[in-house]
Design a protein around this motif. Sequence first.
Motif, PDB file in Angstrom:
ATOM      1  N   THR A   1      -6.479   8.431  19.234  1.00  0.00           N
ATOM      2  CA  THR A   1      -7.613   9.161  19.743  1.00  0.00           C
ATOM      3  C   THR A   1      -7.372   9.377  21.209  1.00  0.00           C
ATOM      4  O   THR A   1      -7.338   8.419  21.981  1.00  0.00           O
TER       5      THR A   1
ATOM      6  N   ARG B   1      -9.001   7.548  24.132  1.00  0.00           N
ATOM      7  CA  ARG B   1      -8.829   6.121  24.333  1.00  0.00           C
ATOM      8  C   ARG B   1      -7.390   5.735  24.598  1.00  0.00           C
ATOM      9  O   ARG B   1      -7.048   4.574  24.584  1.00  0.00           O
ATOM     10  N   ALA B   2      -6.559   6.736  24.806  1.00  0.00           N
ATOM     11  CA  ALA B   2      -5.138   6.438  24.941  1.00  0.00           C
ATOM     12  C   ALA B   2      -4.888   5.450  26.058  1.00  0.00           C
ATOM     13  O   ALA B   2      -4.054   4.581  25.952  1.00  0.00           O
TER      14      ALA B   2
ATOM     15  N   LEU C   1       2.344   0.935  31.110  1.00  0.00           N
ATOM     16  CA  LEU C   1       1.116   0.255  30.690  1.00  0.00           C
ATOM     17  C   LEU C   1       0.668  -0.727  31.754  1.00  0.00           C
ATOM     18  O   LEU C   1      -0.512  -0.861  32.067  1.00  0.00           O
TER      19      LEU C   1
ATOM     20  N   VAL D   1      -2.987  -5.473  28.894  1.00  0.00           N
ATOM     21  CA  VAL D   1      -3.831  -4.488  28.214  1.00  0.00           C
ATOM     22  C   VAL D   1      -5.049  -5.170  27.600  1.00  0.00           C
ATOM     23  O   VAL D   1      -6.157  -4.628  27.635  1.00  0.00           O
ATOM     24  N   VAL D   2      -4.852  -6.373  27.062  1.00  0.00           N
ATOM     25  CA  VAL D   2      -5.993  -7.084  26.474  1.00  0.00           C
ATOM     26  C   VAL D   2      -6.997  -7.455  27.559  1.00  0.00           C
ATOM     27  O   VAL D   2      -8.207  -7.242  27.414  1.00  0.00           O
TER      28      VAL D   2
ATOM     29  N   GLU E   1      -9.030  -4.510  28.864  1.00  0.00           N
ATOM     30  CA  GLU E   1     -10.016  -4.050  27.882  1.00  0.00           C
ATOM     31  C   GLU E   1     -11.180  -5.038  27.805  1.00  0.00           C
ATOM     32  O   GLU E   1     -12.346  -4.643  27.774  1.00  0.00           O
TER      33      GLU E   1
ATOM     34  N   ARG F   1     -15.060  -4.294  28.860  1.00  0.00           N
ATOM     35  CA  ARG F   1     -16.207  -4.437  27.956  1.00  0.00           C
ATOM     36  C   ARG F   1     -17.309  -5.272  28.573  1.00  0.00           C
ATOM     37  O   ARG F   1     -18.484  -4.984  28.420  1.00  0.00           O
TER      38      ARG F   1
ATOM     39  N   VAL G   1     -19.097  -3.024  30.823  1.00  0.00           N
ATOM     40  CA  VAL G   1     -19.986  -2.106  30.119  1.00  0.00           C
ATOM     41  C   VAL G   1     -21.243  -2.840  29.662  1.00  0.00           C
ATOM     42  O   VAL G   1     -22.368  -2.344  29.817  1.00  0.00           O
TER      43      VAL G   1
ATOM     44  N   GLU H   1     -25.059  -2.037  30.650  1.00  0.00           N
ATOM     45  CA  GLU H   1     -26.107  -1.738  29.676  1.00  0.00           C
ATOM     46  C   GLU H   1     -27.314  -2.652  29.884  1.00  0.00           C
ATOM     47  O   GLU H   1     -28.468  -2.224  29.804  1.00  0.00           O
TER      48      GLU H   1
END
Lengths: 392, 423
Positions: free
Chosen positions: A5, A8-9, A316, A364-365, A368, A372, A375, A379
Amino acid sequence: MSLLTPERAEPVPPTPSTGRSGPRIDGRRLLLAVVAPLLAAVVALAVASIALLISGSNPLTVYARMLSEGTTLRSLLITVNNAVPLYLSGLAVAIGFRMGLFNIGVEGQYTLAALLAAAAGAAVSLPLFLHIPFIILVACTVGAGWAGVAAVLKTTRGVSEVISTIMLNVIAGGLAAYLLATQFQERVEGSNNTRTAPLDETARFPILDPGLRMLGIEPPQGTRLGGFVVVAVVVGIGYWLLVSRSRFGFELRATGLSPSAAVASGVDAKRMTIAAMLLSGALAGLVGLPQLLGTSFAYGLDFTAGLGFTGIGVALLGRGSPVGIGLAALLFAFLERSSATLQRIDVPTEIYVIMQGAIVLSVVVAYEAVRRIGVAQAERAVRRATDPGTAA
Amino acid sequence: MSAGTVERPESSTDRRRRALAARPRTVALSAIGLLVLLSLVRVISGAEDITSSGTTSAALRLAVPIGLAGLGGLWAERAGIVNIGLEGMLILGTWFGAWAAFFYGPWIGVMAAVAAGALGGLLHALATVTFGVDHVVSGVAINLLGGGIARYLSSIAYGDGQVPGAGQTQSPNTQPLPQVSLPVLSDGPDLLGRLEDQGWFLLSDLAGILKGLTADVSVLTLLGVLLVPLTFFILWRTAFGLRLRSVGENPVAADSLGVAVYRMKYAAVVISGALAGLGGASLVIGSIYREGQTGGRGFIGLAAVIFGNWRPGGLAAGAALFGYADAIQLRAGGAVRGLLLFVALLLVVVAIRQALRRRIGLAIAAVLIGAAFALWYLAVDTVPSQLVGFTPHLVTLLVLAVASQRLRPPAADGIPYRRGQQT
């Protein structure tokens, strides 16, 4: 084909729409910038330490030795030299990432480019100021052309570039071996190596040792600083200008973040795909040149392989910024160089490959995970601000 | 998915999908057609290897690791997780399989390979499902890591020269698993083998192929072949399979129906890794581990998934094709030269079919390309091995270029899923 997608690359740190501006977001960005790499470093060190414990050695001793071995002047020069092709490879991959394209084909692109550039460069004799640009031009054209195959397949036939570039890598390797054996081969007396005819003196890239001496640094015996590092810096600046400071770069990033929004605002998605892929391939064409123009002066069976795959890790790790990619390339090169002498204390040299893999995966982990958390916080902040029940 | 399509008139995608769903008669007819073409080519070109039992047997052996990697890819992608890391899991399988097989016997080797692959899958699941990392990114990192771990452990286990026959980059020889043959037909009286030796048109070719498929087949190969129908059964005929596939098509809907989406994805990716690990075992048991021996078979397996339109049968056909291409290049260059003629004849058949459907442009194109292959066939004695090596990859590219718009991947394939969030 939804192998990837595009939006989200590359996990891009978001700017959450909290309705507020300024300091809050910056604070979260700071958190992201500091916590994620730290977390990743801890995890990667833990993995490497486990691997070292398995081999029966004390991780601390090994790290201490790597630090002392890796920071000698000789090692540092080698690190910088080896980082140059990794940097170019990382940039080539990163420019695709920027618009959600996965160019896994840098490996094949640079192999074919290096071979044909070596053959073309050896076939002509040109004056000094033309020979090197000619070879660079050939390499970039070949790299871009090979990447173009994947771009055309994607835009006209909808073939995912992930699969097509993987296939093209193998085809490029076979083609290069075939062409080397049948067309460009020059036998070397007393050696099994087959290689192209060596390049003339006019095609040898200048080395920077005089510059080092002016700075008061005397390079150790047998070590030199390749001039291609200058090219790498120039390409890095060019990358930054193109991606961050040009309309093209804006459209590139917009397409990467939201293809539908980009198309709706008038970006030609197919044209962008082809342009990004060609640029990526052209950069990939440069990857083999530090070796070709700096040390080997010919393409042979022993030409360094694998730089394209390592470049994916570098890209990366560098997270799309030219400085980040540079640091990542230096780190990768440093790990490889500093573990070169570990054999003497009975630690397999290959520990650096595990370290590189572990670092990439944990980075990368970590990014991410931290994204989150960011985010979720945003919220919660929005909920607190908008829910009349809890806002007291 | 199906309930809605019954009501409305058949759309063009439905028709295309139906045409793609290979019916038994079509499959049988194509198989017979291919056999006739192959034996024709053998008689004309004299390349006996094209349908010999030796080639077929090697093709089967080589198709199994590709097919197992492909099955791994199928399981993962049916649950919506793209697994580029198959190559790394395959490498882990080869290393641990060879190591355990040498020290503890071949069956322990198989189990170790499966476990190592499954661990790789678990790592991929952790990164993609729990942490939501992009699937391709995680896969690439796992490939890096898998190769690194194998090199590092080789260095530790064999680097000091303590194990005879092993070295920095390879393991010692491992014991093979038992092999089975079909009694009477390909063993003992060996009826098929005798028929093959007659060199008769069609009959001997069929005998050669059948013998290759039934004589001295390793138990592991058999297991690999049986896993294809087993996968079909589990994924398409059990409740577990339905849930797993629903997660790959529409995780939000699946979640609302009470399917444990994360757990399904974890199960799929771990099984995916285990299958890739088994594929690794099939490369090394009875042989050795060598650095770089997987040669991108994980990626080819992924290509077989796409080639087979995310269905086990199509995947098996793809793996067989790639295995055959792999096997034929190990034979003398003459066999590959025969295949040039085969491609030319095949394109003539395609041209006739397209002409009957009044697609004159396509028919002419097929004839022209076929003529080019025929000329190539006439012009050379052998095809260079370097060019043959990438035949499977070229075939994959061509298939994707021709058919990719008619393929239908799982709808939510490759999209990170987060419970309670739209993206």
